[in-house]
Structures are given as structure tokens and as C-alpha cells.
Write an enzyme that holds these catalytic residues in place. Structure first.
Site, PDB file in Angstrom:
ATOM      1  N   SER A  38       0.833  -1.212   0.000  1.00 39.62           N
ATOM      2  CA  SER A  38       0.000   0.000   0.000  1.00 39.62           C
ATOM      3  C   SER A  38       0.860   1.251   0.000  1.00 39.62           C
ATOM      4  O   SER A  38       0.606   2.208  -0.743  1.00 39.62           O
ATOM      5  CB  SER A  38      -0.898   0.016   1.243  1.00 39.62           C
ATOM      6  OG  SER A  38      -1.820  -1.033   1.194  1.00 39.62           O
ATOM      7  N   GLY A 110      -5.747  -3.880  -7.865  1.00 39.09           N
ATOM      8  CA  GLY A 110      -6.873  -2.990  -7.587  1.00 39.09           C
ATOM      9  C   GLY A 110      -6.403  -1.678  -6.994  1.00 39.09           C
ATOM     10  O   GLY A 110      -6.917  -0.605  -7.321  1.00 39.09           O
ATOM     11  N   GLN A 185      -9.019   2.009  -0.835  1.00 43.89           N
ATOM     12  CA  GLN A 185      -8.706   2.348  -2.228  1.00 43.89           C
ATOM     13  C   GLN A 185      -9.641   3.434  -2.721  1.00 43.89           C
ATOM     14  O   GLN A 185      -9.210   4.392  -3.366  1.00 43.89           O
ATOM     15  CB  GLN A 185      -8.820   1.108  -3.113  1.00 43.89           C
ATOM     16  CG  GLN A 185      -7.757   0.064  -2.795  1.00 43.89           C
ATOM     17  CD  GLN A 185      -7.944  -1.221  -3.585  1.00 43.89           C
ATOM     18  OE1 GLN A 185      -8.844  -1.334  -4.412  1.00 43.89           O
ATOM     19  NE2 GLN A 185      -7.085  -2.185  -3.327  1.00 43.89           N
ATOM     20  N   ASP A 335      -6.939  -8.028   4.592  1.00 42.16           N
ATOM     21  CA  ASP A 335      -6.127  -8.887   3.714  1.00 42.16           C
ATOM     22  C   ASP A 335      -5.615 -10.138   4.427  1.00 42.16           C
ATOM     23  O   ASP A 335      -4.980 -10.994   3.798  1.00 42.16           O
ATOM     24  CB  ASP A 335      -4.932  -8.089   3.163  1.00 42.16           C
ATOM     25  CG  ASP A 335      -5.394  -7.035   2.161  1.00 42.16           C
ATOM     26  OD1 ASP A 335      -6.482  -7.192   1.579  1.00 42.16           O
ATOM     27  OD2 ASP A 335      -4.662  -6.044   1.975  1.00 42.16           O
ATOM     28  N   ARG A 366     -12.644 -14.325  -1.968  1.00 41.30           N
ATOM     29  CA  ARG A 366     -11.800 -15.037  -0.996  1.00 41.30           C
ATOM     30  C   ARG A 366     -12.599 -15.902  -0.030  1.00 41.30           C
ATOM     31  O   ARG A 366     -12.041 -16.856   0.535  1.00 41.30           O
ATOM     32  CB  ARG A 366     -10.920 -14.036  -0.235  1.00 41.30           C
ATOM     33  CG  ARG A 366      -9.806 -13.509  -1.114  1.00 41.30           C
ATOM     34  CD  ARG A 366      -8.882 -12.544  -0.400  1.00 41.30           C
ATOM     35  NE  ARG A 366      -7.734 -12.247  -1.261  1.00 41.30           N
ATOM     36  CZ  ARG A 366      -6.945 -11.194  -1.114  1.00 41.30           C
ATOM     37  NH1 ARG A 366      -7.148 -10.334  -0.129  1.00 41.30           N
ATOM     38  NH2 ARG A 366      -5.927 -11.001  -1.941  1.00 41.30           N
TER      39      ARG A 366
HETATM   40  C1  S3P Z   1      -5.606  -1.367  -0.075  1.00 46.81           C
HETATM   41  C2  S3P Z   1      -6.899  -1.390   0.409  1.00 46.81           C
HETATM   42  C3  S3P Z   1      -7.668  -2.619   0.590  1.00 46.81           C
HETATM   43  C4  S3P Z   1      -6.769  -3.855   0.596  1.00 46.81           C
HETATM   44  C5  S3P Z   1      -5.775  -3.829  -0.524  1.00 46.81           C
HETATM   45  C6  S3P Z   1      -4.883  -2.601  -0.394  1.00 46.81           C
HETATM   46  C7  S3P Z   1      -4.934  -0.075  -0.241  1.00 46.81           C
HETATM   47  O1  S3P Z   1      -8.583  -2.769  -0.482  1.00 46.81           O
HETATM   48  O2  S3P Z   1      -7.543  -5.018   0.522  1.00 46.81           O
HETATM   49  O3  S3P Z   1      -4.969  -4.976  -0.515  1.00 46.81           O
HETATM   50  O4  S3P Z   1      -3.701  -0.045  -0.419  1.00 46.81           O
HETATM   51  O5  S3P Z   1      -5.620   0.966  -0.162  1.00 46.81           O
HETATM   52  P1  S3P Z   1     -10.049  -2.094  -0.464  1.00 46.81           P
HETATM   53  O6  S3P Z   1      -9.895  -0.639  -0.619  1.00 46.81           O
HETATM   54  O7  S3P Z   1     -10.773  -2.737  -1.627  1.00 46.81           O
HETATM   55  O8  S3P Z   1     -10.634  -2.469   0.864  1.00 46.81           O
END
Ligand code: S3P
Length: 458
Positions: A38, A110, A185, A335, A366
Site C-alpha cells: 500500500s 486494484g 482504495q 487482507d 476469498r
Molecule cells: C488497499 C486497500 C484494501 C486492501 C488492498 C490494499 C490499499 O482494499 O484489501 O490490498 O492499499 O488501499 P479495499 O480498498 O478494496 O478495501
């Protein structure tokens, strides 16, 4: 001494790589896991939005982050890896992105695609985004719909899915938005979009999700204020700012550290220490849960690095008991549910995970992937839309013997490989290649601790 962009390691297309984990002797040793995924994405993106040189050490060189580095180059920033392994980003400033001359391929990530969409949404350029089969199946409307409040326009496939073309606003407006799903995210995409909108934008989340963007924005000189309202957070960002470059060290990824730590808890006689692990409270829910299960964990040398709390974590094999994980903890360990489900299979009694429906829209569904993989390994599981329950085998041990479908999901692959180290019979994952998205040296590090992995065909 710089090396040219051409010599930067780039993700290579891969064919499926089955891998089998065999019951191991004790896992022992001290390791460091790669940098936080992240934080690595955000460091590259905020570096690209700054004026001047951002220096990053400890960047995760996994496929997801390398794709973000390539994307930042496509938007006009200079991104170089130095011989020392440090990275330098020469940013183009807020609003300074140029239009990429080809499609932006974010691979499996993502985080990469959603944050980059936010970062360009208030600049009048057009870009088309795509990714691998997993990413193309994930919902993007959760980002493109609120980006429209800033004036951006998106055209994706049905359900807003990738490939998607985004045209940034020529005259951005500040936005007020309450994020309807617990997603860092989405929150982060909107905070990045707000940087080039006039005035103050206000983003609200009902429960706290990881706050790396807020912390880093402040470090890069943005005006960010976070107001707590019970479990909710209201984040206000002033736009039309100039970001200052920074020098930062990326801590070890707690989500990667979770694998060797949980493997050590499962495999008899083990003692593993992972050094330099980020322990931001918005990421540390797994460790609260592990303590409740009776895990022998020690947090040593607690310190701060790059604005994030960090510690060395020592884990010793423990007889664990099943627990109920409350829904309000889900965001802080989102996660880690796959590896927790694998660990729960070897604990005594039932572990129930509630409030976890976001797991259904990760790199794979998952809940479904863990449930079917665990069943293939002789473990009883119950699943609902928003819940996963695992009946631990305790002293009887996990039967194992399954061949598990990983659905292009790195964390499903690593979770079952860890389970295989403790199960009575070997566990095979159909494809270990996705592990390179977040933790490229996972097999080597685990083998160094004593894990027994066998590749098919040699
Ligand atoms: C992340 C947010 C999470 C997490 C992903 C990393 C990020 O996803 O599952 O591995 O770096 O902002 P979501 O925003 O879909 O919850």
C-alpha cells in the site's frame, strides 16, 4: 549512479506454476519481508504528483508496484531504480500529468488502478485502464461514480468494469462524499482527486480503513485534517496544492509478514522473527486476533520509521483456540482473513469471521476460495454472504491432501502453502505465479526458514 528505465525489472507474463507444500520440520530463523504494498503504490504516485525528487528505499518490487511505476512513467514522471535498490521519482506536480500514449495495464492490482484513476481524475487528459482477468472482473464503479462528483467522466464495461476510459475534469469541482463501502482504495482515489480541485473536499468513511494516504499526504505537504466521529472518519483536503518531494523508507508489509508468522504458529517447534514490520493500527487487527487465539507473539524494538509504527515480531508455535472475530475489526485485517482461515483450520474449535463481505471482491472471491480449498483439505467450513466459519481440527491435525484453485490470488496461494507445511498430507496450489504480485521472494524466504516446497515438473 542511475540505471535506465529499460533495465528496471518488469512483470513478465507467466504460465501457471503449481507448487506443493509438504509437512515441514520446525520453521526457524529471522527474516525481513518486502516493503509494504500500500505504501509503495502511494509513494510512487505522490512522488509523481510532487515537484522535484522523491527518494524511496525499501520499495516493494512486486509486479503490482512495478506496474504502478510504469504507469507513473506513462503519465510523464521520471521513475528510476538506482543500483543501490533505492528508487527516485521526479514528479510533474499536481495537475501536471500528461496524457499516456497507450493503455495503462495495472496487472492484478486494484490498488494501483483505483489510486491512479483518482490521481488523474482532476486533470483534463484521457486514459484507458485494463488489467489481468482478476482485475477485469472487479468492480470499478465504486471509484468512477464518486470521481464524477469532481467532474471526471468514465466509460467502462458493464458494472463499470475494466477496460475503462477515464477523462479527467477540465474544471474540477471539490466534492463531498461518504464512501459507502469500507475501502481505503476508494477513499484514497478521492483524496488524490481532491488535490487538483479548488477549495476543500470532504470524504467520510463509516469505519476507519488504512490511513497511509492521509499520513503520506501530510508528509508531502498537503493540508489534510482528519476528524473522528465515533468509528467514522471525516477527512478534509485542500486542493490546488503544490506537493513537496520527500525521502522515505517503506516498512515491511504486515500483510506479507502474516504468512511466515502464522506458519510458525502452526508448525510444531517453530520460532520465527520478522524484522521491521509496519504496525499501523489500521492494519494490525490480525495481531489482536492472534493474541485472543493464544498465540505466543512478541513485539520487539518498537519504533517509528517513515511516519509509521514498526516492530520486530517474534512468533513461536502455539496451541491455538478458535475465536469470534468481530465485524468492526474486519477493516483492520481485511487482507489477513485467508491466512487466518488457514490458521483457524489447525486451531482447536470454531473460528467465526463476520462482516467480511468485502472479501468477495478482492483478487478473487476469498470467502469462496478459502471455503472450497479448506474443504479439499478435509476441513469443515460454513459460509454466508458476509461470514466464514472454520471448524478447527486441533490436535487431530489438518488432513491436507488437497489441490487448491488460487484464482489468480496471491494470498490464497500463500495461505494454502502455509497450511501445507502443517497438514498431515501435502497441499498443492494450482498456480503460485501470482505470489510475485506482492511477495516475490516468499518461496525462497520460507524455504530458508525450513519450509518444504516442491515444484511440479522439476
Ligand atoms: C488497499 C486497500 C484494501 C486492501 C488492498 C490494499 C490499499 O482494499 O484489501 O490490498 O492499499 O488501499 P479495499 O480498498 O478494496 O478495501
Amino acid at each position: 549512479m542511475r540505471i535506465s528505465p529499460e533495465s528496471i525489472p518488469m512483470p513478465q507474463p507467466t504460465t501457471a506454476q503449481p507448487l506443493t507444500a509438504h509437512r515441514a520440520g520446525p520453521l526457524r530463523g529471522t527474516i525481513r519481508v518486502p516493503g509494504d504494498k500500500s505504501i509503495s503504490h502511494r509513494a510512487l504516485i505522490l512522488g509523481a504528483l510532487s515537484v522535484g525528487e522523491t527518494r524511496i528505499s525499501g520499495l516493494l518490487e512486486g509486479e503490482d508496484v512495478l506496474n504502478t511505476a510504469a504507469a507513473m512513467r506513462a503519465f510523464g514522471a521520471e521513475v528510476v531504480r538506482e543500483e543501490t535498490g533505492d528508487w527516485a521519482v521526479h514528479g510533474v506536480g499536481v495537475g501536471g500529468f500528461s496524457e499516456p500514449d497507450d493503455v495503462i495495464d495495472c496487472g492484478n492490482s486494484g490498488t494501483g488502478v483505483r489510486l491512479i484513476m483518482g490521481a488523474m481524475a482532476t486533470t483534463p487528459i484521457t486514459a484507458t485502464f485494463t488489467g489481468d482477468a482478476s482485475l477485469r472482473a472487479r468492480p470499478m464503479g465504486r471509484v468512477s461514480a464518486p470521481l464524477a462528483l469532481f467532474g471526471a467522466e468514465a466509460h467502462g464495461r458493464s458494472g463499470g468494469r475494466l477496460p475503462l476510459t477515464l477523462t479527467g475534469a477540465a474544471q474540477p469541482m471539490p466534492a463531498q462524499y461518504a464512501v459507502p463501502v469500507p475501502s481505503a482504495q476508494v477513499k484514497s482515489a478521492l483524496l488524490l482527486a481532491a488535490l487538483n480541485a479548488p477549495g476543500v473536499s470532504e470524504i467520510t468513511e463509516a469505519v476507519a480503513t488504512r490511513d497511509h494516504t492521509e499520513r503520506m499526504l501530510a508528509g508531502f505537504g498537503a493540508e489534510v485534517a482528519v476528524e473522528e466521529d465515533g468509528p467514522a472518519r471525516i477527512i478534509r483536503v485542500r486542493g490546488e496544492v503544490e506537493l513537496r518531494p520527500v525521502t522515505l523508507t517503506v516498512p515491511g508489509d504486515p500483510s506479507s509478514a502474516a504468512f511466515p508468522i502464522c506458519a510458525a504458529l502452526m508448525v510444531e517447534g517453530s520460532e520465527v522473527t520478522v524484522t521491521g514490520v509496519g504496525l499501523n493500527p489500521t492494519r494490525a487487527g490480525l495481531y489482536v486476533t492472534l493474541r485472543e487465539m493464544g498465540a505466543d507473539l512478541a513485539f520487539l524494538n518498537q519504533r517509528e520509521e517513515g511516519g509509521e509504527p514498526v516492530a520486530d515480531i517474534r512468533a513461536r508455535f502455539s496451541a491455538l483456540k478458535g475465536v469470534e472475530v468481530p465485524p468492526e475489526r474486519a477493516a483492520s485485517m481485511i487482507d489477513e482473513f485467508p491466512i487466518l482461515a488457514a490458521l483457524a483450520a489447525s486451531a482447536e474449535g470454531r473460528t467465526v469471521m463476520r462482516g467480511v463481505k468485502e472479501l468477495r471482491v478482492k483478487e478473487s472471491d476469498r470467502i469462496a476460495a478459502m471455503a472450497s480449498g479448506l474443504r479439499a483439505c478435509g476441513v469443515e467450513v460454513a459460509e454466508e454472504e458476509d461470514m466464514l466459519a472454520v471448524d478447527g481440527r486441533g490436535a487431530d491435525g489438518v488432513p491436507g491432501g488437497g489441490r487448491v484453485a488460487t484464482h489468480l490470488d496471491h494470498r490464497i496461494a500463500m495461505s494454502f502453502l502455509c497450511l501445507g507445511l502443517a497438514a498431515r498430507r501435502p497441499v498443492t496450489v494450482d498456480d503460485a505465479a501470482p505470489i510475485a504480485t506482492s511477495f516475490p521472494n516468499f518461496p525462497a524466504l520460507m524455504e530458508g526458514l525450513g519450509a518444504a516446497f516442491r515444484r511440479e515438473n522439476g
